[in-house]
Design an enzyme around this catalytic site. Structure first.
Site, PDB file in Angstrom:
ATOM      1  N   LEU A  66       3.562 -17.302  55.374  1.00 49.07           N
ATOM      2  CA  LEU A  66       3.284 -18.735  55.312  1.00 49.07           C
ATOM      3  C   LEU A  66       1.776 -18.980  55.376  1.00 49.07           C
ATOM      4  O   LEU A  66       1.007 -18.067  55.690  1.00 49.07           O
ATOM      5  CB  LEU A  66       3.990 -19.434  56.484  1.00 49.07           C
ATOM      6  CG  LEU A  66       5.503 -19.175  56.579  1.00 49.07           C
ATOM      7  CD1 LEU A  66       6.066 -19.786  57.853  1.00 49.07           C
ATOM      8  CD2 LEU A  66       6.228 -19.706  55.371  1.00 49.07           C
ATOM      9  N   PRO A  67       1.336 -20.218  55.092  1.00 49.91           N
ATOM     10  CA  PRO A  67      -0.113 -20.441  55.041  1.00 49.91           C
ATOM     11  C   PRO A  67      -0.854 -20.264  56.378  1.00 49.91           C
ATOM     12  O   PRO A  67      -1.840 -19.525  56.432  1.00 49.91           O
ATOM     13  CB  PRO A  67      -0.228 -21.894  54.552  1.00 49.91           C
ATOM     14  CG  PRO A  67       1.065 -22.163  53.842  1.00 49.91           C
ATOM     15  CD  PRO A  67       2.102 -21.363  54.578  1.00 49.91           C
ATOM     16  N   THR A  97      -1.659 -14.906  57.904  1.00 52.83           N
ATOM     17  CA  THR A  97      -2.880 -14.796  58.711  1.00 52.83           C
ATOM     18  C   THR A  97      -2.973 -16.042  59.576  1.00 52.83           C
ATOM     19  O   THR A  97      -3.148 -17.150  59.048  1.00 52.83           O
ATOM     20  CB  THR A  97      -4.129 -14.697  57.811  1.00 52.83           C
ATOM     21  OG1 THR A  97      -3.975 -13.591  56.932  1.00 52.83           O
ATOM     22  CG2 THR A  97      -5.384 -14.509  58.655  1.00 52.83           C
ATOM     23  N   LYS A 172      -7.607  -8.692  61.380  1.00 52.75           N
ATOM     24  CA  LYS A 172      -7.591  -9.356  60.063  1.00 52.75           C
ATOM     25  C   LYS A 172      -8.679 -10.435  59.979  1.00 52.75           C
ATOM     26  O   LYS A 172      -9.367 -10.590  58.958  1.00 52.75           O
ATOM     27  CB  LYS A 172      -6.193  -9.958  59.841  1.00 52.75           C
ATOM     28  CG  LYS A 172      -6.073 -10.904  58.677  1.00 52.75           C
ATOM     29  CD  LYS A 172      -6.209 -10.225  57.332  1.00 52.75           C
ATOM     30  CE  LYS A 172      -6.179 -11.252  56.211  1.00 52.75           C
ATOM     31  NZ  LYS A 172      -6.561 -10.704  54.925  1.00 52.75           N
ATOM     32  N   LYS A 247      -9.698 -21.574  56.366  1.00 54.77           N
ATOM     33  CA  LYS A 247      -8.854 -21.419  57.565  1.00 54.77           C
ATOM     34  C   LYS A 247      -9.228 -20.138  58.309  1.00 54.77           C
ATOM     35  O   LYS A 247      -9.420 -20.136  59.524  1.00 54.77           O
ATOM     36  CB  LYS A 247      -7.380 -21.357  57.138  1.00 54.77           C
ATOM     37  CG  LYS A 247      -6.443 -20.944  58.260  1.00 54.77           C
ATOM     38  CD  LYS A 247      -5.145 -20.336  57.736  1.00 54.77           C
ATOM     39  CE  LYS A 247      -5.379 -19.115  56.890  1.00 54.77           C
ATOM     40  NZ  LYS A 247      -4.291 -18.183  56.762  1.00 54.77           N
TER      41      LYS A 247
HETATM   42  P1  NAD Z   1       0.524 -19.733  49.366  1.00 56.42           P
HETATM   43  O1  NAD Z   1       0.113 -21.098  49.761  1.00 56.42           O
HETATM   44  O2  NAD Z   1       0.467 -19.302  47.937  1.00 56.42           O
HETATM   45  O3  NAD Z   1       2.044 -19.469  49.845  1.00 56.42           O
HETATM   46  C1  NAD Z   1       2.600 -19.950  51.029  1.00 56.42           C
HETATM   47  C2  NAD Z   1       4.041 -20.354  50.745  1.00 56.42           C
HETATM   48  O4  NAD Z   1       4.677 -20.736  51.963  1.00 56.42           O
HETATM   49  C3  NAD Z   1       4.146 -21.551  49.779  1.00 56.42           C
HETATM   50  O5  NAD Z   1       4.957 -21.202  48.672  1.00 56.42           O
HETATM   51  C4  NAD Z   1       4.787 -22.637  50.646  1.00 56.42           C
HETATM   52  O6  NAD Z   1       5.651 -23.486  49.919  1.00 56.42           O
HETATM   53  C5  NAD Z   1       5.555 -21.790  51.658  1.00 56.42           C
HETATM   54  N1  NAD Z   1       5.901 -22.494  52.882  1.00 56.42           N
HETATM   55  C6  NAD Z   1       5.099 -23.204  53.712  1.00 56.42           C
HETATM   56  N2  NAD Z   1       5.809 -23.650  54.772  1.00 56.42           N
HETATM   57  C7  NAD Z   1       7.073 -23.223  54.596  1.00 56.42           C
HETATM   58  C8  NAD Z   1       8.273 -23.368  55.346  1.00 56.42           C
HETATM   59  N3  NAD Z   1       8.322 -24.049  56.485  1.00 56.42           N
HETATM   60  N4  NAD Z   1       9.398 -22.786  54.861  1.00 56.42           N
HETATM   61  C9  NAD Z   1       9.370 -22.093  53.704  1.00 56.42           C
HETATM   62  N5  NAD Z   1       8.268 -21.901  52.954  1.00 56.42           N
HETATM   63  C10 NAD Z   1       7.140 -22.476  53.405  1.00 56.42           C
HETATM   64  O7  NAD Z   1      -0.318 -18.747  50.280  1.00 56.42           O
HETATM   65  P2  NAD Z   1      -0.581 -17.179  50.031  1.00 56.42           P
HETATM   66  O8  NAD Z   1      -1.812 -17.024  49.211  1.00 56.42           O
HETATM   67  O9  NAD Z   1       0.693 -16.522  49.611  1.00 56.42           O
HETATM   68  O10 NAD Z   1      -0.985 -16.744  51.522  1.00 56.42           O
HETATM   69  C11 NAD Z   1       0.001 -16.609  52.546  1.00 56.42           C
HETATM   70  C12 NAD Z   1      -0.684 -16.054  53.791  1.00 56.42           C
HETATM   71  O11 NAD Z   1      -1.268 -14.780  53.467  1.00 56.42           O
HETATM   72  C13 NAD Z   1      -1.828 -16.924  54.328  1.00 56.42           C
HETATM   73  O12 NAD Z   1      -1.834 -16.888  55.725  1.00 56.42           O
HETATM   74  C14 NAD Z   1      -3.081 -16.242  53.758  1.00 56.42           C
HETATM   75  O13 NAD Z   1      -4.211 -16.478  54.572  1.00 56.42           O
HETATM   76  C15 NAD Z   1      -2.651 -14.792  53.760  1.00 56.42           C
HETATM   77  N6  NAD Z   1      -3.313 -13.922  52.760  1.00 56.42           N
HETATM   78  C16 NAD Z   1      -3.479 -14.344  51.466  1.00 56.42           C
HETATM   79  C17 NAD Z   1      -4.101 -13.490  50.539  1.00 56.42           C
HETATM   80  C18 NAD Z   1      -4.289 -13.916  49.103  1.00 56.42           C
HETATM   81  O14 NAD Z   1      -5.031 -13.201  48.387  1.00 56.42           O
HETATM   82  N7  NAD Z   1      -3.680 -14.997  48.637  1.00 56.42           N
HETATM   83  C19 NAD Z   1      -4.521 -12.229  50.938  1.00 56.42           C
HETATM   84  C20 NAD Z   1      -4.306 -11.802  52.251  1.00 56.42           C
HETATM   85  C21 NAD Z   1      -3.687 -12.669  53.159  1.00 56.42           C
END
Ligand code: NAD
Length: 297
Positions: A66-67, A97, A172, A247
């Protein structure tokens, strides 16, 4: 061994991670608030759950991606929270994260219900998620990490045990503070070189084989057209959002305040990404910080 996995959060990272678990032969029950994200997984063979609770019920493993902290605490804790739907003894992998205190709070509430939980944030970007080469940075009990290892190995290549609950998040956050500083610095240097007449690809090739080399110049160049697969070459779509980087830099600030650590470069990077986000770029990939520096015309 084929398991039933409840996977919640199918965004840029969760989507491809879930697909790799499917490819490895596991049964997936998936849930996201965004229907298209769910569809991409059901097209690949997963079954759609009506709610997060339905995805977790009866699963051998629950994974969430999740975000931010508020989404994770909001999902798991409180009356009707996900912990009420997870059977005692079911392993939970929380891969978002988030703040170390949030990770500890949720892990403690899980432990009180007899549910083993690991914080397992990842590094490696969307490319690493798709290729199954992520780095997992794990906090929690060693025995739980060993139970999780077969699943982590499907989604990642490097698996580190950082320490007790929350330690994965601390590591992280430190990593991403470097990433934010480095991306802003790389963008600044490329813009400087180009403004002085250099070709961005030539300059990038030089840096990639010199002492300024870093993850951005090797894999994620912020200048459009230098790397075909980088978000910069696709209008900064996909990838790792500016607001997610903001964030993470905010989490670094919070962590530094807890222990009175000095993090001037992290703070400066946080301010740069905050300015960039305030200019309407929050949803773009974080390498778009280049546009703060790049001369127009
Ligand atoms: P994103 O916003 O693409 O995906 C998050 C998903 O969670 C969305 O599809 C959203 O609809 C869903 N969501 C939110 N609340 C929800 C709930 N209550 N129930 C069900 N689904 C829910 O974000 P992301 O890029 O996939 O990143 C996710 C996490 O990974 C974050 O914490 C980010 O910091 C971390 N991260 C991202 C990357 C990257 O390159 N994108 C790399 C490493 C770590």
């Amino acid at each position: 061994m084929s398991s039933t996995i409840g996977f919640i959060g199918l965004g840029h990272m969760g989507g491809p991670m879930a697909k790799n678990l499917l490819k490895a032969g596991h049964r997936l029950k998936v849930f996201d608030l965004v229907p298209e994200a769910v569809r991409s997984l059901t097209d690949a063979g997963a079954s759609a759950a009506e709610s997060a609770a339905a995805a977790a019920t009866g699963a051998d493993l629950v994974v969430t991606m999740l975000p931010a902290s508020r989404h994770v605490e909001g999902l798991y804790l409180g009356k009707g929270g996900l912990l009420e739907s997870i059977a005692k003894g079911t392993l939970v992998l929380e891969c978002s994260t988030i703040a170390p205190e949030s990770a500890r709070k949720v892990a403690k509430a899980a432990a009180e219900r007899g549910i083993p939980m690991l914080d397992a944030p990842v590094s490696g970007g969307t490319g690493g998620a798709a290729a199954g080469t992520l780095t997992f940075i794990v906090g929690g009990e060693s025995r739980d990490l060993e139970s999780a290892r077969p699943y982590l190995e499907v989604m990642g290549k490097n698996i580190f045990h950082a320490g007790a609950a929350g330690a994965g998040q601390v590591a992280k956050i430190c990593n991403n503070m470097i990433l934010g500083i480095q991306m802003a610095g790389t963008a600044e240097a490329l813009a400087l070189g180009v403004a002085n007449g250099l070709d961005p690809k030539t300059l990038s090739d030089i840096i990639a084989k010199s002492s300024g080399r870093n993850w951005a110049t090797e894999l994620y160049n912020p200048w459009p057209g230098v790397m075909e697969n980088a978000p910069a070459s696709h209008d900064y779509a996909g990838g790792f959002g500016v607001d997610l980087m903001l964030k993470d830099l905010g989490l670094a600030t919070e962590a530094s305040m807890h222990v009175k650590a000095t993090t001037p470069l992290g703070e400066l990077a946080r301010n740069l990404f905050a300015l960039h986000s305030a200019q309407g770029n929050g949803k773009l990939d974080f390498s778009s910080i280049l546009t703060l520096y790049r001369k127009k015309g």
